[in-house]
Design a protein around this motif. Structure first.
Motif, PDB file in Angstrom:
ATOM      1  N   PRO A 135      36.592 -43.741 -18.072  1.00 46.17           N
ATOM      2  CA  PRO A 135      37.524 -43.117 -19.024  1.00 46.17           C
ATOM      3  C   PRO A 135      38.212 -44.154 -19.897  1.00 46.17           C
ATOM      4  O   PRO A 135      38.251 -45.346 -19.564  1.00 46.17           O
ATOM      5  N   CYS A 136      38.751 -43.715 -20.991  1.00 46.12           N
ATOM      6  CA  CYS A 136      39.489 -44.579 -21.897  1.00 46.12           C
ATOM      7  C   CYS A 136      40.928 -44.715 -21.407  1.00 46.12           C
ATOM      8  O   CYS A 136      41.437 -43.866 -20.680  1.00 46.12           O
ATOM      9  N   GLY A 137      41.561 -45.794 -21.838  1.00 52.49           N
ATOM     10  CA  GLY A 137      42.928 -46.029 -21.406  1.00 52.49           C
ATOM     11  C   GLY A 137      42.968 -46.922 -20.185  1.00 52.49           C
ATOM     12  O   GLY A 137      42.188 -46.746 -19.238  1.00 52.49           O
ATOM     13  N   ASP A 138      43.895 -47.888 -20.199  1.00 46.27           N
ATOM     14  CA  ASP A 138      43.941 -48.864 -19.117  1.00 46.27           C
ATOM     15  C   ASP A 138      44.272 -48.221 -17.773  1.00 46.27           C
ATOM     16  O   ASP A 138      43.654 -48.533 -16.750  1.00 46.27           O
ATOM     17  N   GLU A 139      45.237 -47.331 -17.742  1.00 51.59           N
ATOM     18  CA  GLU A 139      45.632 -46.718 -16.471  1.00 51.59           C
ATOM     19  C   GLU A 139      44.526 -45.835 -15.916  1.00 51.59           C
ATOM     20  O   GLU A 139      44.213 -45.880 -14.711  1.00 51.59           O
ATOM     21  N   ALA A 140      43.915 -45.032 -16.776  1.00 51.83           N
ATOM     22  CA  ALA A 140      42.828 -44.170 -16.313  1.00 51.83           C
ATOM     23  C   ALA A 140      41.625 -44.989 -15.877  1.00 51.83           C
ATOM     24  O   ALA A 140      40.959 -44.652 -14.883  1.00 51.83           O
ATOM     25  N   PHE A 141      41.356 -46.062 -16.597  1.00 47.97           N
ATOM     26  CA  PHE A 141      40.235 -46.925 -16.211  1.00 47.97           C
ATOM     27  C   PHE A 141      40.493 -47.565 -14.857  1.00 47.97           C
ATOM     28  O   PHE A 141      39.596 -47.645 -14.012  1.00 47.97           O
ATOM     29  N   SER A 142      41.710 -48.048 -14.623  1.00 45.72           N
ATOM     30  CA  SER A 142      42.029 -48.694 -13.352  1.00 45.72           C
ATOM     31  C   SER A 142      41.892 -47.720 -12.191  1.00 45.72           C
ATOM     32  O   SER A 142      41.360 -48.072 -11.127  1.00 45.72           O
ATOM     33  N   ASP A 143      42.380 -46.485 -12.378  1.00 45.57           N
ATOM     34  CA  ASP A 143      42.249 -45.492 -11.307  1.00 45.57           C
ATOM     35  C   ASP A 143      40.781 -45.166 -11.034  1.00 45.57           C
ATOM     36  O   ASP A 143      40.365 -45.063  -9.865  1.00 45.57           O
ATOM     37  N   ALA A 144      39.984 -45.024 -12.086  1.00 49.45           N
ATOM     38  CA  ALA A 144      38.562 -44.743 -11.902  1.00 49.45           C
ATOM     39  C   ALA A 144      37.850 -45.919 -11.258  1.00 49.45           C
ATOM     40  O   ALA A 144      36.928 -45.731 -10.441  1.00 49.45           O
ATOM     41  N   CYS A 147      38.546 -45.871  -7.501  1.00 54.68           N
ATOM     42  CA  CYS A 147      37.728 -44.831  -6.866  1.00 54.68           C
ATOM     43  C   CYS A 147      36.273 -45.261  -6.768  1.00 54.68           C
ATOM     44  O   CYS A 147      35.591 -44.971  -5.776  1.00 54.68           O
ATOM     45  N   LEU A 148      35.808 -45.971  -7.782  1.00 52.88           N
ATOM     46  CA  LEU A 148      34.434 -46.461  -7.761  1.00 52.88           C
ATOM     47  C   LEU A 148      34.235 -47.471  -6.635  1.00 52.88           C
ATOM     48  O   LEU A 148      33.214 -47.450  -5.935  1.00 52.88           O
ATOM     49  N   LEU A 149      35.205 -48.358  -6.429  1.00 58.36           N
ATOM     50  CA  LEU A 149      35.114 -49.324  -5.336  1.00 58.36           C
ATOM     51  C   LEU A 149      35.111 -48.618  -3.983  1.00 58.36           C
ATOM     52  O   LEU A 149      34.339 -48.984  -3.084  1.00 58.36           O
ATOM     53  N   ALA A 150      35.972 -47.618  -3.825  1.00 56.55           N
ATOM     54  CA  ALA A 150      36.041 -46.904  -2.551  1.00 56.55           C
ATOM     55  C   ALA A 150      34.758 -46.148  -2.253  1.00 56.55           C
ATOM     56  O   ALA A 150      34.395 -45.964  -1.079  1.00 56.55           O
TER      57      ALA A 150
END
Length: 278
Positions: A135-144, A147-150
């Motif tokens: 997703p776009c946006g720093d906060e949304a990217f960090s959350d995604a 989740c990808l790492l998990a």
């Protein structure tokens, strides 16, 4: 731009330019004018922006390591040569050609893998995949990204920790629990590249998120891998680029900028090893 090198012609001069075709490399331009009107048709392809131009990486399915899945670094342009050597020398399966890397499975010991002549560095593969849609946006990217790492990285972290201990210390996977639970300080180095590589999130932030996630997962099961910035024994590598995403554990200790782990200095080498770019 052909506008920059071609002066604007008055109507009288435009009548004299019936047809003019200019070809430069893979670019072709045709300038036609009549009755004081000039028509420009430019058919062009994009020029390569890198030299040498990296080979195109074919689409591949995500790969998840289990301790017997290796990743070797090779010079750009030598990937298929290295894949042939891996298949012939190690009877490897699941050989996958990446950009500057070759992933494969083999039952051969690490000592045999390190004898590959085309390999510059040997790592244990944790995860490799084409870059996922984020997703776009720093906060949304960090959350995604967390989740990808998990979902893709942490499930095989326990198996990779045991395989790394056995690779660098010669400790078999069935060793005593005391040897397996010894502390291993590590850090994460992230590299980024490509036009679409994750918005404004920096590579330092990507490395920090992976280090925190791996540290917490190892602490929860008492694996002994602890994140640190100094005095580390393992440098986990994260590549995040438009070509591929790779998480790997170099199969040697003190991996400071991949200097001590390189296989360049070998007894049978009579010339310096090949390094990208060639």
């Amino acid at each position: 731009s052909f506008r920059a090198i071609l002066p604007l012609c008055p109507p009288c001069a435009g009548r004299q330019l019936a047809a003019w075709e200019v070809s430069v490399g893979c670019m072709s331009a045709s300038f036609l004018s009549a009755a004081g009107r000039r028509r420009t048709d430019l058919v062009a392809t994009r020029w390569p922006t890198e030299s040498p131009c990296p080979p195109l990486v074919p689409r591949f399915l995500p790969l998840h390591g289990d301790g017997s899945h290796y990743l070797i670094h090779v010079g750009i342009g030598l990937e298929h040569l290295a894949a042939s050597e891996v298949t012939e020398s190690l009877a490897a399966t699941g050989v996958t050609v990446l950009q500057g890397k070759v992933a494969f499975r083999t039952a051969a010991p690490l000592a045999a893998v390190r004898l590959l002549r085309s390999a510059e560095c040997v790592s244990l593969l944790c995860w490799a995949s084409p870059m996922p849609r984020m997703p776009c946006g720093d906060e949304a990217f960090s959350d995604a990204f967390r989740c990808l790492l998990a979902r893709e990285v942490l499930p095989q972290s326990a198996a990779l920790e045991k395989a790394w201990r056995a690779a660098v210390n010669g400790v078999p996977t069935a060793a005593s629990e005391a040897a397996q639970a010894s502390s291993v300080p590590f850090r994460v180095t992230a590299r980024r590249g490509g036009a679409e590589n994750g918005g404004g999130v920096t590579r330092q932030e990507l490395g920090r998120m992976l280090a925190e996630a791996w540290h917490d997962a190892s602490a929860a099961r008492r694996g002994g891998f602890c994140a640190t910035a100094r005095g580390y024994a393992l440098e986990i590598l994260l590549q995040w680029s438009s070509a591929q995403v790779v998480v790997e554990l170099p199969a040697h200790t003190e991996c400071r900028r991949l200097t001590t782990g390189r296989l360049s200095a070998r007894s049978y080498c009579v010339a310096p090893a090949l390094h990208p770019p060639i």
